[in-house]
Design a protein around this motif. Structure first.
Motif, PDB file in Angstrom:
ATOM      1  N   LYS A  83       0.848  -1.181   0.000  1.00 38.23           N
ATOM      2  CA  LYS A  83       0.000   0.000   0.000  1.00 38.23           C
ATOM      3  C   LYS A  83       0.886   1.234   0.000  1.00 38.23           C
ATOM      4  N   MET A  84       0.594   2.152  -0.903  1.00 42.79           N
ATOM      5  CA  MET A  84       1.394   3.356  -1.037  1.00 42.79           C
ATOM      6  C   MET A  84       0.630   4.532  -0.448  1.00 42.79           C
ATOM      7  N   CYS A  85       1.344   5.361   0.284  1.00 47.31           N
ATOM      8  CA  CYS A  85       0.754   6.580   0.817  1.00 47.31           C
ATOM      9  C   CYS A  85       0.437   7.515  -0.337  1.00 47.31           C
ATOM     10  N   GLY A  86      -0.734   8.129  -0.293  1.00 48.75           N
ATOM     11  CA  GLY A  86      -1.118   9.061  -1.334  1.00 48.75           C
ATOM     12  C   GLY A  86      -0.235  10.283  -1.405  1.00 48.75           C
ATOM     13  N   LEU A  87       0.516  10.562  -0.342  1.00 46.27           N
ATOM     14  CA  LEU A  87       1.368  11.744  -0.306  1.00 46.27           C
ATOM     15  C   LEU A  87       2.795  11.476  -0.753  1.00 46.27           C
ATOM     16  N   ASP A  88       3.102  10.259  -1.161  1.00 42.65           N
ATOM     17  CA  ASP A  88       4.422   9.944  -1.699  1.00 42.65           C
ATOM     18  C   ASP A  88       4.580  10.593  -3.067  1.00 42.65           C
ATOM     19  N   ASP A 124       5.748   9.456  -5.723  1.00 41.27           N
ATOM     20  CA  ASP A 124       5.425   8.540  -6.816  1.00 41.27           C
ATOM     21  C   ASP A 124       4.017   7.951  -6.686  1.00 41.27           C
ATOM     22  N   SER A 125       3.178   8.598  -5.910  1.00 42.63           N
ATOM     23  CA  SER A 125       1.809   8.137  -5.695  1.00 42.63           C
ATOM     24  C   SER A 125       1.011   8.143  -6.997  1.00 42.63           C
ATOM     25  N   GLN A 126       0.098   7.216  -7.101  1.00 37.59           N
ATOM     26  CA  GLN A 126      -0.797   7.150  -8.255  1.00 37.59           C
ATOM     27  C   GLN A 126      -1.753   8.338  -8.305  1.00 37.59           C
ATOM     28  N   TYR A 127      -1.860   9.086  -7.206  1.00 38.73           N
ATOM     29  CA  TYR A 127      -2.804  10.197  -7.124  1.00 38.73           C
ATOM     30  C   TYR A 127      -2.233  11.532  -7.585  1.00 38.73           C
ATOM     31  N   VAL A 128      -0.942  11.598  -7.857  1.00 39.83           N
ATOM     32  CA  VAL A 128      -0.322  12.864  -8.249  1.00 39.83           C
ATOM     33  C   VAL A 128      -0.974  13.430  -9.514  1.00 39.83           C
TER      34      VAL A 128
END
Length: 120
Positions: free
Chosen positions: A6-11, A13-17
């Motif tokens: 699970k990746m943090c949305g604030l990373d 390289d997040s998928q949410y950028v």
């Protein structure tokens, strides 16, 4: 990258950028910012009421509302022939508030902006 991780949305390289960039692009319009500010202060408003507040035609406001709704920033409630708009959640309101506060800093000339004073 492990697919189960699970990746943090604030990373970075997040998928949410990329989606966040789309939100900023959508909010890069003065009428849409004014609509969100109006809805921030009111629970829900009709197209005509929003048009009066932002001083635009109901047709123009309707087009902006449709885009904000498609982005799931707004939701609606229908009562008879009237449609009422409201913010889907507090995040768009917070984004707009923070942008306004940043603008206050930009023009404050070294002074403490009003939003830092008690009772804002």
């Amino acid at each position: 990258m492990d697919a189960d991780k699970k990746m943090c949305g604030l990373d970075p390289d997040s998928q949410y950028v990329e989606l966040a960039v789309e939100v900023f692009t959508l909010l890069a319009d003065a009428t849409r910012v004014r609509i969100i500010l109006a809805l921030r202060a009111n629970e829900e408003l009709s197209v005509n009421h929003l048009a009066d507040i932002v001083d635009k035609s109901p047709a123009a406001v309707s087009q902006h509302l449709a885009k904000l709704r498609m982005a799931r920033i707004l939701s609606t409630r229908q009562q008879g022939q009237r449609v009422f708009y409201r913010l889907e959640n507090e995040h768009a309101s917070q984004l707009v508030s923070d942008a306004i506060f940043q603008a206050e800093h930009a023009v404050a000339g070294g002074q403490v902006p009003a939003h830092h004073h008690e009772g804002r």
